[in-house]
Enzyme design. Structure first.
Site, short mmCIF file in Angstrom:
data_model
loop_
_atom_site.label_atom_id
_atom_site.label_comp_id
_atom_site.label_asym_id
_atom_site.label_seq_id
_atom_site.Cartn_x
_atom_site.Cartn_y
_atom_site.Cartn_z
N TYR A 175 48.39 35.63 33.78
CA TYR A 175 47.57 36.42 33.90
C TYR A 175 46.12 35.97 33.77
O TYR A 175 45.38 36.99 33.80
CB TYR A 175 47.60 37.77 33.24
CG TYR A 175 48.28 39.03 34.11
CD1 TYR A 175 47.76 39.54 35.08
CD2 TYR A 175 49.61 39.40 33.50
CE1 TYR A 175 48.55 40.67 35.84
CE2 TYR A 175 50.26 40.55 34.32
CZ TYR A 175 49.65 41.30 35.45
OH TYR A 175 50.22 41.90 36.30
N HIS A 230 40.75 34.10 36.31
CA HIS A 230 39.40 34.35 36.37
C HIS A 230 38.77 34.05 37.62
O HIS A 230 37.58 34.81 37.92
CB HIS A 230 38.81 33.51 35.09
CG HIS A 230 39.00 33.96 33.85
ND1 HIS A 230 39.79 33.26 32.82
CD2 HIS A 230 38.46 35.09 33.22
CE1 HIS A 230 39.83 34.00 31.66
NE2 HIS A 230 39.05 35.09 31.96
#
Length: 607
Positions: A379, A382
């Site tokens: 996850y 960015h």
């Protein structure tokens, strides 16, 4: 049936069990064969969906590993059991599993998706090799913004909003940081780069030699909207209004001094505080005799479930919009019977495959529930976040401001919320594309990020170091442990000959050293995907597990717990209806989208 008759049936039952197991093994093996030889994404949708289900079964068998069974001391305290634990979510996530009240609560360890013997942290020199700052500069720096054109920037805001619920390793200690050497031509404004270490696991006994690296999730592991409600009684009290079950929209703190806070998170907080309060109003009208506590607890359940539904059937299908994955993710919630059958008849089968996970049986698949370090690693997205933002008015698309991400982060985000209309800000997010999760697309601001405590941080370098520090395998080994073919060459890894040469140079020609983050950013993407197929394997497993293990999404997903009106609210609402309830001036911009995370029409296009 007599005891003799029961005994006579045992061999038959055993044969049935063996046959079922053999058929299940054949199904999983066939799924892996089709995936490795053809690829799930190249199969017809129905066959691709069946293949993904088989892969999920195999992942459940072989990629869930328990860290709670390792030696531990100083476990987080739990309150004595009470009647309230039966139907209410607790502040800290305890008592979700009534038989194991600490399971998944705040202050417990992350689990693993790889064998504990493979979760090995290198020595200090290995953590810093290859130099994470140099990998950041050579492979991750955004040279030119690469947009993800099939979605809008609400996907980035939503993801950060979710992450603040799911996991946090806590506040890093200031002493004994990692010291990263800098190249002579590095423009870093300080003489050396320091990266704070992950906080130590305080539950590890003093004599824990030989244990794999473990760390603590200071958030609740459950999908319980703790980013709105907090993970402690003190935090929860601070955000409640004290009447009508409502949250205090004025007093609800956005914690804009916490690293990672930005305008996208602030917007999502504001929308879902308002949604919680709208649910309270609905419940109070139907149950006028209920007090503040009952209204709050039911509204929290409904809000958390609505958020989970939006993520499952809207956000994720938007960012991985292949027809097979869209069908698979919607089946997680509605089953293969589909949404229409769900709305007309409810559950038509106890099977999660046919009627979806909500309302099915709770299942931990033999391993106590927790989020995992590998889930955290994949996850790290960015690149979804833009550097440059053109904020415009919903009425006529006129320019309000042109700003950078630096102007939208930390306390500046709170100031922006006070100065500009929230509807206009949401419109701007809905009409701007986010970044594609790929190499050379990391936000520049986040590579020179000034934290609220004044420390400078290269988040790209930090992401690389964190995975190494926490024993997450590097890219090729990660793929092997998921039964995927490792990349034999740099050209095979990426398919982009320029990138292949860049990665080869950055890693000194050793493909086994390529970090997980670099590998998943470099991979060719399946059609419709904004992130990699390797990362998707963890999603296949963990996206459903977060629902399967949570009794409030399974056996307690009932009218008695949620109220009939609460379940209907979850069924009837989407991200679009939530936004339009609180910001009706968005209607024209959203009039042509079936999913609120897809690009909206600009005001000029709606005229």
């Amino acid at each position: 049936m007599t005891e003799i008759e029961r005994r006579d049936r045992r061999p038959e039952l055993s044969r049935v069990a063996r046959t079922r197991r053999q058929l299940a093994e054949l199904y999983m093996a066939t799924s892996e064969y089709l995936d490795s030889r053809i690829g799930w994404d190249r199969l017809p949708t129905a066959l691709g969906l069946s293949t993904l289900l088989g892969l999920r079964h195999r992942l459940r068998e072989r990629n869930l590993y328990d860290t709670t069974s390792l030696p531990a001391v100083n476990l987080p305290p739990i309150e004595p059991p009470g009647e309230q634990h039966l139907i209410n979510r607790t502040c800290d996530g305890s008592y979700n599993d009534l038989a194991s009240p600490r399971m998944g609560m705040a202050g417990t360890r992350f689990g693993r998706n790889v064998p504990l013997t493979s979760a090995v942290r290198p020595d200090d020199a290995g953590v810093l090799t290859p130099n994470p700052r140099e990998i950041s500069r050579a492979l991750l720096t955004r040279t030119e913004f690469v947009p993800a054109t099939t979605v809008n920037s609400l996907v980035a805001a939503w993801l950060q909003f979710m992450i603040r619920d799911w996991f946090s390793h806590g506040t890093s200690p200031q002493e004994n940081p990692w010291v990263v050497p800098l190249a002579p031509d590095d423009t870093w404004p300080q003489k050396s780069m320091t990266i704070m270490r992950t906080p130590s696991d305080e539950t590890r006994p003093a004599d824990s030699a030989g244990m794999p690296p473990t760390s603590i999730n200071v958030n609740s592991h459950w999908w319980d909207a703790s980013q709105l409600y907090g993970c402690s009684a003190t935090e929860q009290k601070a955000v409640r209004a004290g009447e009508g079950g409502r949250l205090n929209a004025e007093r609800h703190t956005y914690a804009d001094t916490v690293p990672g806070f930005w305008l996208g998170v602030a917007l999502m907080h504001q929308v879902f505080v308002a949604e919680h309060n709208a649910i309270c109003d609905m419940l109070q009208a139907r149950y006028p005799h209920w007090g503040d506590e009952e209204l709050f607890q039911r509204a929290r359940l409904i809000t958390a479930a609505l958020i989970a539904k939006i993520h499952t059937v809207e956000w994720t299908p938007a960012v991985i919009s292949h027809p097979t994955t869209v069908a698979a993710l919607r089946a997680n919630w509605f089953g293969v019977a589909g949404e229409r059958v769900h709305k007309l008849f409810g559950r038509v089968s106890p099977s999660e495959v046919i009627s979806g996970i909500p309302g099915a049986a709770t299942d931990h698949f033999g391993v106590p529930y927790s989020l995992t370090e590998e889930f955290t690693s994949v996850y790290r997205m960015h690149p979804l976040v833009r550097d440059d933002w053109h904020l415009r008015a919903v009425a006529d698309d006129s320019t309000l401001r042109k700003v950078t991400l630096r102007d939208l982060a930390g306390p500046a985000a709170t100031a922006m919320m006070a100065e500009l209309d929230t509807t206009d800000l949401l419109y701007s997010f809905g009409t701007l594309p986010p970044g594609l999760v790929t190499l050379h697309n990391f936000p520049k601001f986040l590579q020179e990020f000034e934290r609220p405590d004044g420390n400078l941080q290269d988040l790209a370098a930090t992401d690389l170091l964190r995975s190494r520090e926490l024993g997450v395998p590097r890219y090729n080994e990660f793929r092997r442990l998921l039964r995927l073919k490792p990349a034999a060459t740099f050209e095979e890894l990426t398919g982009n000959p320029v990138w292949a040469e860049e990665i080869r140079a950055a890693y000194g020609g050793d493909i086994e050293q390529v970090d997980l983050t670099v590998g998943v950013f470099a991979e060719p993407l399946p059609p419709g995907f904004a992130f990699s197929d390797t990362a998707f394997r963890i999603f296949i497993l963990m996206a459903s597990r977060r629902l399967n293990s949570d009794r409030f999404f399974t056996e307690y997903y009932t009218p008695e717990v949620y109220t009939p009106e609460g379940l209907q609210w979850i069924t009837d609402n989407t991200m679009a209806s939530v936004l339009l309830r609180h910001h009706p001036r968005l209607r024209s911009a959203m009039s042509k989208v079936s999913n609120a995370f897809q690009p909206w029409r600009t005001a000029s296009a709606t005229e």
